[in-house]
Design an enzyme around this catalytic site. Sequence first.
Site, short mmCIF file in Angstrom:
data_model
loop_
_atom_site.label_atom_id
_atom_site.label_comp_id
_atom_site.label_asym_id
_atom_site.label_seq_id
_atom_site.Cartn_x
_atom_site.Cartn_y
_atom_site.Cartn_z
N GLU A 184 1.90 2.51 1.52
CA GLU A 184 2.02 2.93 2.70
C GLU A 184 1.06 4.29 2.96
O GLU A 184 0.56 4.49 3.61
CB GLU A 184 3.35 2.81 3.43
N GLU A 185 1.68 4.81 1.95
CA GLU A 185 1.49 6.24 2.44
C GLU A 185 -0.20 6.17 2.26
O GLU A 185 -1.17 6.92 3.05
CB GLU A 185 1.52 7.01 0.97
N ARG A 186 -1.46 5.45 1.30
CA ARG A 186 -2.71 5.86 1.79
C ARG A 186 -3.16 4.99 3.30
O ARG A 186 -3.58 5.26 3.71
CB ARG A 186 -3.36 4.90 0.59
#
Length: 192
Positions: A184-186
């Site tokens: 999700e972060e990327r």
Amino acid sequence: YGGMGLDFSYNIAVAEELGNIRCGGIPMAIGVQAGMATPALTRFGSDELKKQFLVPTIAGDLVVCLGVSEAGAGSDVASIKTTAVRKGDEYVINGGKMWTTSGCQADWMCLLANTSEGPPHRNKSLICLPMNLPGIHVAKKIDKLGMRSSDTAQIFFEDVRVPSKNLIGEEGKGFTYQMLQFQEERLWAVAT
């Protein structure tokens, strides 16, 4: 957004809009808070941990940082050295984290630490770590070339005691939980 019954596309829509801000530190700080350091707690945390850490973080009353990278294990998450050894109803944490976004101002850390001697992909756990505990040393704010409005810290842990109930989900599943957070972060980073 998960708590509102919305899918991840709503996260991406917000990230795209934040990408229009002419200051990368703002979407980075919001991204750490909403999409990098809290998804595992949202998905796998106990109701008690969600009430104590997640609710005030999403409300903006607490700042969270993500404790994964280390000086000797930047992008190689499996090689982290920080330990959280179970002693009774507590974990005793020793080690350190590097390049920790929001680390100077954070109220708590989503900490990835080795909780056993097993294989590197099955010996890690995520722990909600209040940053005001004895033995936590924010060594310095790192001077960077860019993202200067986003504080980045080097942090050391010396016999830090945290209740074992602060464990997110199951012991030994931290590597898997963190890889899910990274996905999700990327996506968030690409969208901004």
